[in-house]
Every structure is written in C-alpha cells, then in structure tokens.
Enzyme design. Structure first.
Site, PDB file in Angstrom:
ATOM      1  N   HIS A   1      48.717  49.742  44.921  1.00  0.00           N
ATOM      2  CA  HIS A   1      48.788  50.089  43.406  1.00  0.00           C
ATOM      3  C   HIS A   1      49.836  51.118  43.054  1.00  0.00           C
ATOM      4  CE1 HIS A   1      45.378  48.039  42.015  1.00  0.00           C
ATOM      5  NE2 HIS A   1      44.529  48.923  42.646  1.00  0.00           N
TER       6      HIS A   1
ATOM      7  N   LYS B   1      37.987  31.891  36.520  1.00  0.00           N
ATOM      8  CA  LYS B   1      38.228  33.200  36.043  1.00  0.00           C
ATOM      9  C   LYS B   1      38.150  34.213  37.199  1.00  0.00           C
ATOM     10  CE  LYS B   1      38.623  36.003  32.346  1.00  0.00           C
ATOM     11  NZ  LYS B   1      39.741  35.943  31.231  1.00  0.00           N
TER      12      LYS B   1
ATOM     13  N   ASP C   1      41.102  53.575  40.148  1.00  0.00           N
ATOM     14  CA  ASP C   1      40.120  52.117  39.982  1.00  0.00           C
ATOM     15  C   ASP C   1      38.805  52.329  40.523  1.00  0.00           C
ATOM     16  OD1 ASP C   1      40.438  52.385  42.829  1.00  0.00           O
ATOM     17  OD2 ASP C   1      41.572  50.165  42.974  1.00  0.00           O
TER      18      ASP C   1
ATOM     19  N   HIS D   1      38.388  40.023  44.438  1.00  0.00           N
ATOM     20  CA  HIS D   1      38.644  39.315  42.956  1.00  0.00           C
ATOM     21  C   HIS D   1      40.004  39.347  42.424  1.00  0.00           C
ATOM     22  CE1 HIS D   1      38.956  43.167  40.605  1.00  0.00           C
ATOM     23  NE2 HIS D   1      38.174  43.539  41.517  1.00  0.00           N
TER      24      HIS D   1
END
Length: 610
Positions: free
Chosen positions: A134, A36, A153, A11
């Site tokens: 990250h 989205k 996360d 995503h």
C-alpha cells in the site's frame, strides 16, 4: 526491467506491470470475469498486462505478490488461541480452507503462473508485506521527492495502519498499529450493523452519513474506542466479533446502540443514518489526529495516503482543508487492488534498488487510465456481433451530439480509451448526465443504476473552472476529495425544507447543479484535465458552450452489483439492460429507440446486490 505485481486470493484481485520504473498497465480481475470483487487468481488481468508489454511471463525479471500468507496465518492462529475457547466454530470452518489452500499460496500462485507459461522460473516469485505494498503504491507514483506515507485499512498480515517515510527510491515503515485494533474494521463493523455488505458497502455508509446526525459519536468514543491524542487507539473487543466470529459485531454491540442488526434491503431509518454519521465523524477525528501527529513527528511537508480508508473522500477533503501539509496525494486504487501496483513498484525500487524519477508534472499514474482499450475496428466488430444499430461519426460530430444529448437531459453511456484502474469511473467507463436537472440523481439511481435513491453522484468539472463552482482550488483527478459547492450557487431552503429529516431531504434541490450537490452542500469532485483525458475534456467544454455549465454528472458505467464495463459488448449489454438513452463507444453512437426491442435485457436483478 519488467516487474509484474499481483494481488488477490482474498478480494479485489488485480495485476499491474512496471517497465523500467514506468507504470505500463494495471487492471482488476472483476472487469474481465464480470464477478464483483473477484478474489480468484487474476489470470485475465495478468494476461492483459503482459499483452501491453508484448512479453511472456518467462521474460519478466520478477513477479511480486502483495502480502505474506505465512504471517497472515500466524496472526490467524494467535488470534484464535488468544480468544479460545470462543470462536471454535469459526476456527473449525477457517482451518480446512487455510490448510488446503491459503497456507500454501506460494505453490498455488506458482502453479497458476506455470499454467500461463510452463517455462516460468518460480525463483522469480517474490512476496512483500501488505502495508508496504500500500505504501509503495502511494509514494512511488506521487509527485513528491519525499513524503510521509499513511496507510489505513482493515488488516494486512498484522498491521492495520502504518506510517512510512519515503525519500527518493527508499521507503521504510516506521510505525504500525496491529490487529485487532483497526479503523477499517471499525468502519466495516458499522457497515455490517446497518445492513450493508462488508468490503463493498462502506462507501454507502459515507454517502448515507449526511442524512444523519452524529449523535452516537460520543458513545463510540466512550465505549468502543480508546482514542489517544496522536490518533492511535484501541478497540474494546467485547463489542466485536470479527476477531474469531462469523459476524462483525455481537449482541453487546447491538445492546449498546439499542437496535438489532439491519437486514439487507430493510427500510433505512433515521437511526441507521445517525449511525453512519457517527462512525464517519469518528473516522474523520482519527484521521485528523493522525495527520497532526505525523506532521509534528516527521516534519514532512507532503503526505501520501493508501489503504481502503483512503477512499473515504469526505475525510480526505477535511484533511486537505486542515492545511497541515503542503502536498496531499492519494492513490486512486487505494484498496487491495492497488496492492498489485505497490508490489510491482516495491519490487523495482526496493528489491532491485532501481532509482526513481519524480514526474515533472502531475503524478505517474497516467490519470489512472491503465486498463484495456480497443481500436475502432474492434469496437465496431463487437457491436455488430451483438446486434447493435449504430452510426460512426467523426470526432467533432460525436462530441457535439453527445453534449447535446446531455443538455437535453439524456443519460449517456460513455466508453472511451483505456479503462480506469481503481473503483472510480473517471471518464473512461462512465454514465453521464446533466447536473442542472433536479430529477437526475433519482433517475440515475432508480432507473439506470437500480440502487438506493440516497446515493450521491460526483461532478466531473473542467480543471480550469473548478474554483468557480466549488470551494476547491487544486487538482482532484481521482474523485478522492470532497468540497462544498460555492455559496453563491447554493439555493436557500425554506423553513419547511430545513425541518425535513433523513431521506426526505433527498428531493430538495440545493444548488444550481442539484444532481451533484449532496444534502450537506458537498460534492465528490473529479477535475478533468486536457492532458490525461482530452476527449472527455472536449466533451465537457462543448457542454459548457451549450449550457454555460462546465460540469457533468459522472457515475460508473454499470448497474448495482455489476463490475464497471470493460468491453464494447459489456457496454451494449448494460445499455440494453438499463434506461440509458444514448451510448457512445469510441466513435460509435447508439440511440436506444433505434435498437431491436428483442435485445432488451432484464438487468435489474441480474447481479447479486452489493
């Protein structure tokens, strides 16, 4: 040296370009496709990044993908085996997809890159681990020479939380917490349980929390989570279904809290608000314990944050007020989209060993204005093609009329300069309003954004005035810190108002800037800086001159379920599909009453609800 980073195929696909250590461009695919959280290969975002540098794929030194699919597949298999025979339905559904597509992501990515450039050398395609991406996105753009880096996360390959140490151009992961024990997945489980969409609605839970009481926090800590003093924990998997199931929670979870899973759009009750408050309280406790142990264990004076949990600005604000670190810096694109940037930076500094220059002032994110921008000629051509009626003004007249429109209580669509990278609108693609208006929050939610009335709006405040209006005296350029409105600006509530529960609290003005003051007197603050967004800064200065208030309401330029607008035609469609009254794109000003009524759109139901 040019390095492209890519995230996606799960995503929030995105691409980012680093040139000689400088962040040149970054954008999410959803902004181009208008879908989205678009998970497809980020072809449009890649093309945009390359256009900024004026080079082709074959001229890049490396393309770095943000995680390692084989390790993720290994985790999937091991998890199914450990839970067997439970989860067979999920296994049967997941395996064909993995064997057909996800297991061979290297070939899929290489194939997509060759579509863009047949001459691309597949040997330049590299992979980094999810949480290292990250961590790199948090440390390398930060203003610190050295720092501890905490990433949190849902899950990457195996890791759900990591502690890394960054020094100069070096970054090493020192500790990891592994799946299925995950703070992100705990928060997502409650998101699912109270009827919001996972990987999308978590911020709604945070916004709903102040309407409730954390009466289930103790039960969560007793039954769901075994929390240690250092912030590490284990989740009792007998209450969850995300390991091998098709849902986040199971019947045992529902029985523990005494209510079934809420259906989307079902009425929110005090129970749901209390569940939101409870998981928020647990999250804050975990983050604070982690931060204390990181400070004690590493001795580092600075802390960087990334990963989806780092978007929890309420927890971030409490962490800042705890005063554990001299410096706190949070990556504005903290979620998976930011992994593309981290992958590019890891490619440059770690894979190629290139040195790092710490910015002399601020950070290396350029205000997070890293997306496309359009010339005045391009804007006028797009608006004309869409049938828009507009006038072109000089800078002074544009600022003056826009500020007057805000002071008159109008909702203003504001599209200027480069598009923001990350989930927050920061004055590049924003809807603006007057924070002094008691009706503005409800008006923007119900008539402009077409979303739940409880959702709060953020204040954009001049950096030089922030301490006079909020209990914060520092930078918050990325809207990632929550602080309270100053006490002298608050309004004392009556006994009847204090007795209100839940959503009934919404309509009670709490300060002289009620549209941006949440029910607990807090606000998610964006400080506006003249050096990173001079036009937005000038607008707020003019609004202050007219009203005495250096604050405007700032929410993202979109309706519920729609990605933030990218182009002038996106902005005009949203303008005509909502009750925004004034649209300002570049030096063009558009008034709703002057537009052709035949161009009005029914935008309320145009997008899948988030």
């Amino acid at each position: 040296m040019r390095i492209l980073g890519i995230s996606g195929l799960y995503h929030d696909s995105a691409a980012a370009l680093v040139v000689d250590g400088q962040i040149e461009a970054a954008a999410q695919e959803e902004r181009f496709t208008r879908k989205k959280h678009d998970a497809e290969f980020p072809r449009h975002a890649v093309e945009y990044c390359l256009s900024v540098s004026g080079c082709g794929l074959e001229e890049l030194d490396a393309v770095v993908f943000y995680d390692k699919p084989f390790i993720k597949f290994e985790r999937l298999l091991e998890t199914y085996l450990s839970f067997a025979p439970a989860g067979f339905t999920s296994f049967r559904m997941a395996m064909p997809l993995w064997l057909r597509e996800k297991l061979f992501q290297k070939q899929i990515i290489a194939k997509e890159l060759k579509k863009l450039s047949p001459g691309f050398d597949v040997g330049k395609l590299l992979f980094t681990e999810h949480h290292l991406s990250h961590a790199a996105s948090a440390f390398y753009p930060s203003p610190f020479e050295e720092a501890a880096v905490l990433t949190m996360d849902g899950v990457g390959e195996w890791a759900t939380m990591t502690l890394a140490i960054g020094r100069g151009n070096d970054l090493k992961v020192h500790k990891e917490l592994h799946f299925p024990h995950s703070l992100g997945l705990l928060y997502s489980a409650v998101t699912y349980y109270i009827g919001f969409k996972v990987n999308s609605g978590e911020y709604k839970v945070m916004g709903l929390a102040p309407y409730g009481e954390p009466r289930f926090a103790k039960l969560m800590l007793e039954k769901l989570i075994d929390l240690k003093e250092d912030g590490s924990f284990q989740l009792d998997q007998s209450y969850f279904n995300y390991g091998v199931g098709l849902t986040m929670t199971n019947d045992r979870f529902a029985a523990l809290f005494g209510e079934p899973v809420r259906k989307p759009e079902q009425l929110l009750t005090q129970f749901h608000m209390d569940m939101a408050a409870s998981v928020q309280a647990v999250t804050e406790e975990i983050v604070l314990r982690l931060a204390r142990s990181v400070r004690a264990e590493t001795g580092m004076k600075n802390l960087c944050l990334a990963g989806g949990v780092a978007l929890n600005c309420v927890a971030n604000g409490k962490l800042l007020r705890e005063g554990l670190f001299d410096g706190l810096w949070i990556q504005p694109a903290a979620g998976d989209a930011g992994g593309a940037l981290g992958a590019a930076l890891a490619g440059y500094h770690l894979f190629h060993g290139k040195p790092r220059e710490v910015p002399a002032k601020g950070d290396a994110m350029r205000g997070s204005y890293l997306g496309p921008e359009f010339s005045q000629a391009e804007i006028e051509a797009e608006l004309a093609a869409a049938g828009a009626k507009f006038e072109v003004l000089d800078d002074a007249a544009l600022i003056d009329l826009t500020a007057q429109g805000l002071a008159d209580g109008k909702a203003v669509g504001w599209m200027q300069g480069r598009m923001e990278f990350g989930p927050r609108a920061l004055g590049g693609r924003s809807i603006l309003g007057d924070p002094r208006s008691p009706a503005m929050q409800k008006t923007l939610n119900l008539k402009v954004k077409y979303r739940e009335s409880f959702r709060p709006f953020a204040p954009s405040v001049l950096r030089e005035d922030v301490a006079d209006w909020f209990e914060l005296d520092g930078d918050s350029p990325y809207m990632l810190l929550v602080a309270d409105v100053r006490e002298e600006l608050r309004r004392e509530m009556t006994q009847e108002e204090k007795a209100l529960f839940g959503i009934d609290k919404l309509n009670v003005p709490r300060s002289t800037i009620p549209a941006v003051t949440h029910v607990d007197y807090s606000a998610r603050i964006q400080t506006v800086h003249a050096d990173t967004n001079p036009r937005y800064h000038r607008l707020i200065c003019r609004f202050k001159a007219l009203t005495g208030c250096p604050v405007v309401v700032n929410t993202s330029f979109n309706v519920r379920g729609e990605p933030i607008v990218c182009t002038a035609s996106d902005a005009f469609r949203c303008f005509m599909g909502s009750e925004i009254e004034l649209l300002v794109v570049g030096n063009c000003l558009l008034r709703k009453e002057e537009q052709d009524p035949a161009l009005k759109l029914n935008y309320k139901d145009a997008f899948e609800l988030d």
